[in-house]
Design a protein around this motif. Structure first.
Motif, mmCIF file in Angstrom:
data_model
loop_
_atom_site.group_PDB
_atom_site.id
_atom_site.type_symbol
_atom_site.label_atom_id
_atom_site.label_comp_id
_atom_site.label_asym_id
_atom_site.label_seq_id
_atom_site.Cartn_x
_atom_site.Cartn_y
_atom_site.Cartn_z
ATOM 1 N N SER A 1 -19.195 -59.672 68.739
ATOM 2 C CA SER A 1 -18.459 -58.429 68.995
ATOM 3 C C SER A 1 -17.022 -58.637 69.458
ATOM 4 N N CYS A 2 -16.627 -59.896 69.668
ATOM 5 C CA CYS A 2 -15.291 -60.152 70.216
ATOM 6 C C CYS A 2 -14.573 -61.253 69.460
ATOM 7 N N LEU A 3 -13.265 -61.277 69.620
ATOM 8 C CA LEU A 3 -12.420 -62.363 69.135
ATOM 9 C C LEU A 3 -11.630 -62.884 70.323
ATOM 10 N N ALA A 4 -11.645 -64.211 70.528
ATOM 11 C CA ALA A 4 -10.859 -64.833 71.588
ATOM 12 C C ALA A 4 -9.763 -65.684 70.963
ATOM 13 N N THR A 5 -8.599 -65.674 71.566
ATOM 14 C CA THR A 5 -7.476 -66.490 71.104
ATOM 15 C C THR A 5 -6.871 -67.195 72.309
ATOM 16 N N TYR B 1 -10.453 -59.736 72.432
ATOM 17 C CA TYR B 1 -10.313 -58.458 71.748
ATOM 18 C C TYR B 1 -11.671 -57.963 71.264
ATOM 19 N N SER B 2 -11.798 -56.639 71.207
ATOM 20 C CA SER B 2 -12.982 -56.016 70.625
ATOM 21 C C SER B 2 -12.867 -56.031 69.106
ATOM 22 N N LEU B 3 -13.950 -56.381 68.421
ATOM 23 C CA LEU B 3 -13.919 -56.385 66.952
ATOM 24 C C LEU B 3 -14.004 -54.972 66.378
ATOM 25 N N LEU C 1 -9.471 -56.361 75.523
ATOM 26 C CA LEU C 1 -10.403 -55.920 76.553
ATOM 27 C C LEU C 1 -9.680 -55.762 77.889
ATOM 28 N N PRO C 2 -10.189 -54.891 78.769
ATOM 29 C CA PRO C 2 -9.488 -54.589 80.028
ATOM 30 C C PRO C 2 -9.204 -55.813 80.891
ATOM 31 N N TYR C 3 -10.097 -56.808 80.872
ATOM 32 C CA TYR C 3 -9.893 -57.969 81.736
ATOM 33 C C TYR C 3 -8.972 -59.029 81.127
ATOM 34 N N THR D 1 1.247 -65.256 66.208
ATOM 35 C CA THR D 1 0.392 -64.151 65.772
ATOM 36 C C THR D 1 -0.978 -64.644 65.333
ATOM 37 N N VAL D 2 -1.927 -63.699 65.346
ATOM 38 C CA VAL D 2 -3.256 -63.896 64.747
ATOM 39 C C VAL D 2 -3.442 -62.797 63.714
ATOM 40 N N HIS D 3 -3.691 -63.190 62.467
ATOM 41 C CA HIS D 3 -3.953 -62.219 61.409
ATOM 42 C C HIS D 3 -5.459 -62.036 61.261
ATOM 43 N N ILE D 4 -5.893 -60.795 61.102
ATOM 44 C CA ILE D 4 -7.294 -60.470 60.829
ATOM 45 C C ILE D 4 -7.391 -60.026 59.373
ATOM 46 N N TRP D 5 -8.264 -60.681 58.627
ATOM 47 C CA TRP D 5 -8.424 -60.404 57.196
ATOM 48 C C TRP D 5 -9.810 -59.826 56.932
#
Length: 473
Positions: free
Chosen positions: A23-27, A37-39, A45-47, A304-308
């Motif tokens: 459910s998440c992406l970490a960078t 980040y939420s997927l 995310l707040p924290y 940057t991080v690209h989401i595809w």
């Protein structure tokens, strides 16, 4: 086939790594932070961001259940974070305080592997937060690592170009000069493939390096045959050093990122190029496929991080949850429940279950009344379908995982006659006696033992007996 759907631009310096949970992406970045980040919305995310490392963060990874996030840094530490609230649970100091370049959770989540610039590698026990095993490659810095699907073996890649296969007792089983100018990344597919020569099941491994190449290997993990590593082919296409590679979770695709600023997606079986993505403006440092959705993330020195979005049917939720189910269902997180819903063709209920904070324990206790009155599922047919799936899950939930402290650190089996060695750790008597017949060092720390005396651990033996009795009721 691949459509750019979102760009994350929150880091203030190079992006070094990205990793998915269900459910998440970490960078993570040279800016010393980890962002989560939420997927579902790609909102941070707040924290987030997670702060605490004093120098660049090189790598991050989620535990199989998604409940823990690990990160490692030039500051010589690996950190463990709670993904529910962002709390830092532990700071694990690398022996020698060398910069930690890479970290990975074992598939069963009992261990965290951390590799450092001085070539040292450590297996940390995630439950006790103690050092379990340590070792060192013969030459170069640790740049890459990957676990076998069963978690009993792992592969490391070094700046000297070697791929080394280890077992979970930190014994070096095999070494191969793979990339002339250094290995930068490696990954192992969780799906076995048949080898036509002998019929054994091999797993595919990908490695990449400073020689501009992505190589595919067939690797056999078997105690009775020993480890076998066979070169399969080279995937060409990049014109500069390749910094990252990863399998899709069904093993059908490989993605790689390079200094040439390009991302290439290959078909594993044929080696053919499916797509070349060239939207990054600087070196591509990391790439990862999502486990439960057709998403690909690529990160770069362009900050940057690209989401595809991949134009594919989601192929792997069921396969992944099979591995996740090694965690007792009653210990599942909300993310584990979401993954299970997807695998059971119940993805439409993910949002509803998350809104009501349904974890594994809550899932097993759901009734027809709960579904209708509390979750507001009014359709009799849908209620019946969900209940049938839950009942099938209850039937397969026969026992819980053995507590880690009841397992012998040498054999990883339930202890029958536990004894305490002078290093302070408990072991199965026979296994420890065999160990001491060959060496006078601690299996846990590799440090010399000042005495070979073994003391019966009667308290632990009684605790194991009581636990066994509860499993038979």
């Amino acid at each position: 086939m691949a459509t750019l759907i979102h760009t994350l631009a929150d880091h203030s310096d190079d992006v070094n790594y990205c990793a998915f949970s269900s459910s998440c992406l970490a960078t993570c970045s040279l800016d010393k932070t980890i962002r989560v980040y939420s997927l579902s919305t790609f909102a941070e995310l707040p924290y987030s961001p997670l702060q605490g490392h004093t120098y660049a963060v090189h790598c991050c990874c989620f535990s199989p259940s998604g409940r823990l996030l690990a990160s490692c840094s030039t500051d010589g530490t690996a950190a463990l974070w709670d993904t529910r609230d962002g709390r830092r649970l532990a700071e694990l100091q690398q022996p020698g305080a060398s910069p930690v370049r890479v970290c990975r959770f074992a598939p069963h989540a009992s261990w965290l592997l951390a590799g450092a610039a001085d070539g040292g590698l450590v297996l940390w026990n995630v439950q006790s937060l103690k050092l379990y095993r340590s070792g060192k490659v013969k030459d170069g810095s640790l740049m890459a690592c990957a676990f076998s699907p069963n978690g009993h073996f792992f592969v490391t890649g070094s700046s000297s170009g070697d791929l080394t296969v280890w077992d979970d007792k930190m014994r070096c089983l095999y070494n191969e000069k793979a990339h002339d100018l250094g290995v930068t990344c490696c990954d192992i597919s969780s799906h076995p493939v048949s080898d036509s020569e002998n019929g054994f099941k091999y797993f595919q491994m990908a490695s990449c390096g400073q020689d501009n190449q992505v190589k595919l290997w067939l690797i056999l993990f078997a105690d009775f045959l020993g480890v076998q590593l066979k070169y399969k082919c080279t995937l060409n296409g990049h014109s500069a050093p390749v910094l990252a590679c990863a399998f899709s979770c069904d093993g059908q695709m490989i993605v790689s990122g390079s200094v040439d600023k390009c991302v290439i997606i290959y078909e594993t079986n044929t080696g053919s190029t499916l797509h070349t993505l060239s939207q990054h403006t600087r070196y591509v440092t990391t790439c990862a496929f999502a486990p439960h959705s057709p998403l690909l993330a690529t990160g770069s020195m362009d900050k940057t991080v690209h989401i595809w979005q991949l134009d594919l049917k989601q192929p792997c939720a069921g396969d992944t949850i099979e591995n996740e189910s090694k965690v007792a269902v009653e210990d599942w997180s909300e993310d584990d429940v979401s993954a299970w819903l997807c695998a059971q063709d119940l993805a439409d209920f993910v949002g509803l279950f998350k809104m009501n904070n349904i974890d594994g324990k809550e899932l097993l206790n759901l009734t027809k009344e709960n579904l209708a009155k509390e979750l507001k599922i009014e359709s009799l047919g849908l209620c019946s379908k969900v209940l049938q799936k839950i009942e099938a899950l209850r039937m397969t939930t026969i026992s819980v995982s053995v507590p880690d402290e009841f397992l012998c650190p040498i054999t990883r089996e339930l202890m029958n006659d536990p004894v305490i060695a002078t290093d302070g750790y408990s072991y199965e008597r026979e296994a420890m006696e065999n160990w001491l017949s060959k060496r006078r060092s601690s299996p846990m720390t590799n440090l010399p033992l000042h005495s070979l005396m073994l003391t019966p651990n009667r308290t632990l033996k009684m605790a194991i007996s009581r636990w066994l009795e509860t499993q038979q009721k």
